[in-house]
Design a protein around this motif. Structure first.
Motif, PDB file in Angstrom:
ATOM      1  N   LEU A  68     -41.903  26.764  21.980  1.00 35.25           N
ATOM      2  CA  LEU A  68     -42.743  26.150  23.006  1.00 35.25           C
ATOM      3  C   LEU A  68     -42.138  26.265  24.401  1.00 35.25           C
ATOM      4  O   LEU A  68     -42.872  26.382  25.399  1.00 35.25           O
ATOM      5  N   THR A  69     -40.820  26.229  24.481  1.00 34.10           N
ATOM      6  CA  THR A  69     -40.177  26.097  25.789  1.00 34.10           C
ATOM      7  C   THR A  69     -39.501  27.359  26.299  1.00 34.10           C
ATOM      8  O   THR A  69     -39.500  27.618  27.498  1.00 34.10           O
ATOM      9  N   ARG A  70     -38.905  28.144  25.412  1.00 40.92           N
ATOM     10  CA  ARG A  70     -38.064  29.238  25.882  1.00 40.92           C
ATOM     11  C   ARG A  70     -38.473  30.595  25.338  1.00 40.92           C
ATOM     12  O   ARG A  70     -38.581  31.562  26.087  1.00 40.92           O
ATOM     13  N   ILE A  71     -38.716  30.680  24.040  1.00 40.55           N
ATOM     14  CA  ILE A  71     -38.874  31.982  23.408  1.00 40.55           C
ATOM     15  C   ILE A  71     -40.280  32.546  23.554  1.00 40.55           C
ATOM     16  O   ILE A  71     -40.463  33.727  23.856  1.00 40.55           O
ATOM     17  N   ALA A  72     -41.300  31.712  23.364  1.00 45.58           N
ATOM     18  CA  ALA A  72     -42.672  32.243  23.379  1.00 45.58           C
ATOM     19  C   ALA A  72     -43.685  31.226  23.906  1.00 45.58           C
ATOM     20  O   ALA A  72     -44.679  30.940  23.248  1.00 45.58           O
ATOM     21  N   PRO A  73     -43.479  30.691  25.115  1.00 45.81           N
ATOM     22  CA  PRO A  73     -44.440  29.694  25.619  1.00 45.81           C
ATOM     23  C   PRO A  73     -45.827  30.276  25.865  1.00 45.81           C
ATOM     24  O   PRO A  73     -46.811  29.532  25.926  1.00 45.81           O
ATOM     25  N   HIS A  74     -45.922  31.596  26.000  1.00 50.50           N
ATOM     26  CA  HIS A  74     -47.232  32.225  26.201  1.00 50.50           C
ATOM     27  C   HIS A  74     -48.012  32.344  24.899  1.00 50.50           C
ATOM     28  O   HIS A  74     -49.241  32.443  24.927  1.00 50.50           O
ATOM     29  N   LEU A  75     -47.325  32.307  23.776  1.00 51.10           N
ATOM     30  CA  LEU A  75     -47.971  32.508  22.484  1.00 51.10           C
ATOM     31  C   LEU A  75     -48.081  31.238  21.652  1.00 51.10           C
ATOM     32  O   LEU A  75     -48.995  31.114  20.827  1.00 51.10           O
ATOM     33  N   VAL A  76     -47.152  30.318  21.821  1.00 52.00           N
ATOM     34  CA  VAL A  76     -47.092  29.108  20.992  1.00 52.00           C
ATOM     35  C   VAL A  76     -47.494  27.907  21.834  1.00 52.00           C
ATOM     36  O   VAL A  76     -46.904  27.652  22.884  1.00 52.00           O
ATOM     37  N   LYS A  77     -48.513  27.168  21.363  1.00 51.40           N
ATOM     38  CA  LYS A  77     -49.097  26.078  22.153  1.00 51.40           C
ATOM     39  C   LYS A  77     -49.134  24.774  21.353  1.00 51.40           C
ATOM     40  O   LYS A  77     -49.327  24.793  20.137  1.00 51.40           O
ATOM     41  N   PRO A  78     -48.977  23.632  22.046  1.00 54.57           N
ATOM     42  CA  PRO A  78     -49.117  22.354  21.349  1.00 54.57           C
ATOM     43  C   PRO A  78     -50.539  22.183  20.823  1.00 54.57           C
ATOM     44  O   PRO A  78     -51.506  22.645  21.448  1.00 54.57           O
TER      45      PRO A  78
ATOM     46  N   PRO B  96     -36.082  35.416  25.221  1.00 54.61           N
ATOM     47  CA  PRO B  96     -37.547  35.252  25.295  1.00 54.61           C
ATOM     48  C   PRO B  96     -38.247  36.496  24.761  1.00 54.61           C
ATOM     49  O   PRO B  96     -37.764  37.626  24.927  1.00 54.61           O
ATOM     50  N   LEU B  97     -39.386  36.294  24.135  1.00 63.26           N
ATOM     51  CA  LEU B  97     -40.172  37.430  23.660  1.00 63.26           C
ATOM     52  C   LEU B  97     -40.865  38.126  24.833  1.00 63.26           C
ATOM     53  O   LEU B  97     -41.068  37.533  25.894  1.00 63.26           O
ATOM     54  N   LEU B  98     -41.229  39.354  24.609  1.00 63.99           N
ATOM     55  CA  LEU B  98     -41.929  40.139  25.617  1.00 63.99           C
ATOM     56  C   LEU B  98     -43.149  39.362  26.128  1.00 63.99           C
ATOM     57  O   LEU B  98     -43.964  38.886  25.340  1.00 63.99           O
ATOM     58  N   GLY B  99     -43.241  39.212  27.434  1.00 63.30           N
ATOM     59  CA  GLY B  99     -44.366  38.492  28.031  1.00 63.30           C
ATOM     60  C   GLY B  99     -44.063  37.065  28.406  1.00 63.30           C
ATOM     61  O   GLY B  99     -44.855  36.428  29.116  1.00 63.30           O
ATOM     62  N   ALA B 100     -42.926  36.533  27.952  1.00 62.26           N
ATOM     63  CA  ALA B 100     -42.593  35.128  28.244  1.00 62.26           C
ATOM     64  C   ALA B 100     -42.106  34.956  29.684  1.00 62.26           C
ATOM     65  O   ALA B 100     -42.457  33.977  30.351  1.00 62.26           O
ATOM     66  N   ASP B 101     -41.290  35.907  30.156  1.00 60.79           N
ATOM     67  CA  ASP B 101     -40.751  35.800  31.513  1.00 60.79           C
ATOM     68  C   ASP B 101     -41.884  35.846  32.539  1.00 60.79           C
ATOM     69  O   ASP B 101     -42.699  36.770  32.540  1.00 60.79           O
ATOM     70  N   GLY B 102     -41.928  34.853  33.402  1.00 60.42           N
ATOM     71  CA  GLY B 102     -42.934  34.819  34.456  1.00 60.42           C
ATOM     72  C   GLY B 102     -44.270  34.253  34.041  1.00 60.42           C
ATOM     73  O   GLY B 102     -45.183  34.142  34.868  1.00 60.42           O
TER      74      GLY B 102
END
Length: 580
Positions: free
Chosen positions: A104-114, A416-422
């Motif tokens: 949720l916070t570091r690795i995949a915030p773009h893919l994993v949602k609450p 972070p997974l691809l796409g997470a940065d930014g």
């Protein structure tokens, strides 16, 4: 730009396109690797990323497509496993909650949602304090760091949150949070991130045998099922991360396994969002396990079943009995019952469970096991999707005796997974991005939650053809540019790869992808170089797959359903048994 610079840039982006595939095939036969990972599910992709970020030379091979098996057919949750608290598996819950927090916070915030869930209470006096104690433990173990803690509701409050419930279905409720992700997209992104850090990632690459030097495994023989070419991959170590195929691969290696894997079938149905009026998902107790009603965009996912499966591992079939079971149990609490006519999609997956003492699959261990079954060969199985990163690290740790020199420790908790940065900055810029590309801000946010900062590359596919920013015919939730990107960057090779995994059209629309199959195949053909005959064949194979799945879902038994489903042809026509 020079060819070398272009290839370096594509590797940095983790690109898995036709050019990279041809280059990677040559690398498989010409390089010696530290580790070959067999299996393109989330555990195998995770192991490839873990090994690559430790500085190892890695190859990942998968007979079908990334996430083609279990890893595209889960409940799509990153969760701590609330019900495991009742089984006193505290360490498993704590570990899973830590992983959920990292995603949720570091690795995949773009893919994993609450995602919120309502736990309806049906027993007076004891159930609320009992459940509250469990949820308090859940929260204090790490469940309430990035999401709200539990909230207690009266019956009236619970009905305001979920008006679809029968008034007499509960006496109150408790809302709590977990997290969800598109499992196939997440797995593919893990694999692409591994490629970004140097791993050779190859789908449609089937292991046909093992290489030996004296008593140790020294690599694998593989066959490109697209071209029928064969090559030997030399490596210091091999990781068997094939899930429900673990035992089959073990037989192929000529050794005996240290554990046995049983396949448990889990079936889910997908219904329109407006058929259940609710602000939150639900978790319902059944006589065997629990049933989730999970928000999924414009839909609800309802599941799952939990029964032994002994038939085709590649194409588990949902039966009419499975679907009836789900409808019957969810309808016990719904004021307006669901019917078969409401179902938009159905999918069945197989959990690779470690065989335990109990004969009931719902009680088999969800923990994972790693075994060094021979010098140079490690197997990993069991576990749950949420803890894939821990499983991957354990598998790579286990090959350390076979790797020359000192091996670095796992660092994937910091990658972070691809796409997470930014990603978060781009969410704040969604309106500007929408204006620049002539799209609705909702569309941009939807793309950001699928691609993160890779959205620029997705939109760039339309630079020379603005038509690609239009929706896919008969599947308007997706843009045509996403289809092109799936082939140019995400490794899609067949129509089913795009309709069932790069997008979820196969379960999100009542036509299950048939109505847009021709249009999608033509977009794919432009990237993959398909002629008219290939386009026609891909559409025909996919249509037969859908027809076979629909037919199987009317059958009363696993055997009858399997016979109907198995009648459909394979998209990868030269796959041979055993498929690993």
């Amino acid at each position: 730009m020079s060819k070398d610079k272009t290839e370096a840039g594509n590797r940095l982006e983790g690109t898995l396109g036709p050019t990279e595939r041809a280059e990677n095939w040559k690398r498989l036969g010409s390089q010696e690797f530290d580790v070959v990972v067999i299996g393109g599910g989330v555990t195998g992709a995770g192991a490839a990323l873990d090994a690559a970020t430790r500085g190892l030379r890695v190859a990942l091979v998968e007979a079908r497509d990334l996430a083609a098996g279990t890893s595209s057919r889960s409940s799509k949750l990153f969760h701590g496993g609330l019900r495991y608290l009742e089984q006193l598996e505290f360490s498993l819950v704590r570990e899973a909650l830590r992983e959920r927090e990292l995603m949720l916070t570091r690795i995949a915030p773009h893919l994993v949602k609450p995602v919120p869930f309502l736990y309806p209470l049906t027993r007076r006096f004891w159930e609320r304090p009992y459940t509250a104690a469990g949820l308090l433990m859940y929260d204090t173990m790490g469940g309430a760091r990035s999401v709200p803690g539990q909230k207690h509701l009266s019956r009236a409050g619970a009905l305001r949150m979920v008006p679809a419930l029968k008034r007499n279905a509960m006496i109150g409720g408790i809302r709590y949070y977990d997290a969800q992700a598109d499992d196939a997209r997440h797995t593919m992104t893990v694999a692409r991130t591994a490629a970004r850090y140097g791993a050779v990632v190859m789908t449609s690459t089937q292991v046909t045998g093992f290489l030996r030097e004296a008593d140790r495994i020294a690599g694998v023989k593989v066959r490109d099922v697209e071209t029928s070419e064969e090559v030997e991959i030399r490596a210091h170590a091999v990781i068997n991360a094939t899930g429900v195929w673990t035992d089959e691969l073990q037989k192929l290696s000529g050794g005996r396994g240290r554990f046995r894997v049983r396949a448990s079938k889990g079936v889910h149905i997908v219904v329109p969002r407006d058929r259940i009026v609710a602000e939150t998902g639900m978790i319902l107790r059944t006589e065997k396990s629990v049933l989730f009603v999970i928000p999924w965009g414009n839909h609800w996912i309802i599941g799952t079943t939990d029964t032994d499966w002994h038939l085709d591992l590649a194409h588990p079939s949902a039966t009419k009995a499975d679907i009836d079971y789900l409808l019957e149990h969810v309808n016990t609490v719904l004021a307006t019952p669901l019917t078969h006519d409401d179902i938009e999609g159905v999918y069945a997956g197989l959990r690779p469970l470690l065989a335990g003492e109990s004969e009931e699959s719902s009680k088999l261990s969800r923990e994972h096991a790693v075994a060094r079954v021979a010098p140079g060969l490690v197997a990993i199985a069991g576990g749950k999707y949420t803890t894939y990163r821990v499983m991957a690290a354990d598998a790579v740790d286990a090959v350390s005796p076979d790797i020359p020199g000192r091996m670095a420790s796992s660092i994937t908790d910091q990658v972070p997974l691809l796409g997470a940065d930014g990603y978060h900055a781009l969410v704040n810029q969604a309106d500007q991005l929408a204006g620049a590309h002539g799209l609705h801000p909702y569309r941009i946010r939807h793309l950001l939650d699928r691609y993160g900062s890779e959205i620029h590359a997705v939109l760039a596919t339309a630079d020379d053809n603005a038509e690609l920013l239009k929706p896919v015919p008969a599947a308007p939730n997706y843009l045509q540019s996403e289809i092109v990107y799936a082939c140019s960057h995400e490794g899609a090779l067949h129509l089913e790869d795009v309709l069932t995994r790069r997008t979820r059209i196969s379960i999100e629309y009542p036509h299950r992808g048939v109505d847009c199959a021709d249009a999608v195949a033509r977009l794919m053909g432009g990237v993959l170089g398909w002629d008219e005959d290939t386009i026609t064949r891909e559409v025909a194979v996919y249509t037969q797959r859908v027809e076979a799945e629909r037919a199987s879902q009317t059958e009363p038994s696993d055997q009858a359903a399997d016979a109907k489903r198995s009648a459909a042809p394979e998209a990868r026509t030269s796959l041979v048994e055993p498929v690993v």
